[in-house]
Design an enzyme around this catalytic site. Structure first.
Site, PDB file in Angstrom:
ATOM      1  CD  GLN A  34      -2.983   1.165   2.153  1.00 28.18           C
ATOM      2  OE1 GLN A  34      -3.053   0.282   2.988  1.00 28.18           O
ATOM      3  NE2 GLN A  34      -3.827   2.170   2.125  1.00 28.18           N
ATOM      4  CG  PHE A  35       1.455   3.993  -3.532  1.00 26.42           C
ATOM      5  CD1 PHE A  35       1.695   5.347  -3.697  1.00 26.42           C
ATOM      6  CD2 PHE A  35       0.296   3.452  -4.064  1.00 26.42           C
ATOM      7  CE1 PHE A  35       0.787   6.142  -4.379  1.00 26.42           C
ATOM      8  CE2 PHE A  35      -0.607   4.242  -4.747  1.00 26.42           C
ATOM      9  CZ  PHE A  35      -0.367   5.596  -4.900  1.00 26.42           C
ATOM     10  CB  THR A  36      -1.812   5.478   0.110  1.00 23.93           C
ATOM     11  OG1 THR A  36      -2.345   4.348   0.788  1.00 23.93           O
ATOM     12  CG2 THR A  36      -2.281   5.517  -1.336  1.00 23.93           C
TER      13      THR A  36
END
Length: 144
Positions: free
Chosen positions: A78-80
């Site tokens: 989850q790059f966020t």
């Protein structure tokens, strides 16, 4: 590297209408890779994740880790999690690793967790994933 770990009664990841990862009781783990993260970080956090005492013992105290309770681990990129959120009303992603590096380090993290524990499922890096889970507690910790 940021690892958001949630104690779950169940969790699953769906991509294109197909369940690609699912666990019953255990940990849903969202993984954010940042610029400058290394394989040393993936090793340190793999070790910490599996040893982190977030499950209740016979007295209800958080004294047991996921391995001790025989729970599953669902790892989801989850790059966020690497977003900059201190200023403004829109997240910035300049601190996130570039996709190729993020995927390499996420896969390294997955391999290091699997080397220590067999009950590991994953999402698909870079895919549009639908993640469902029931948080147990709720219990959620940020490991970094």
């Amino acid at each position: 590297m940021k690892v958001l770990v949630q104690r779950a009664l169940n969790a699953s990841v769906v991509v294109d209408g197909e369940i690609i990862g699912t666990i019953d009781h255990g940990q849903l783990v969202l993984v954010g890779i940042e610029k400058g993260d290394t394989q040393a970080d993936t090793q340190r956090l793999a070790d910490k994740l599996l040893k982190y005492r977030m499950f209740g013992d016979a007295e209800g105290k958080m004294n047991l880790n996921v391995q001790q309770v025989g729970g599953g681990v669902l790892l989801v990129s989850q790059f966020t999690l690497a977003a900059e959120t201190k200023k403004g009303l829109r997240p910035g992603f300049s601190t996130a690793a570039i996709p190729e590096e993020g995927e390499r380090l996420f896969n390294d993290f997955v391999n290091k967790v699997r080397a220590q524990y067999s009950k590991v499922e994953t999402g698909r890096f870079g895919a549009d994933m639908k993640v469902s889970f029931t948080n147990d507690g709720p219990v959620t910790f940020m490991l970094d």
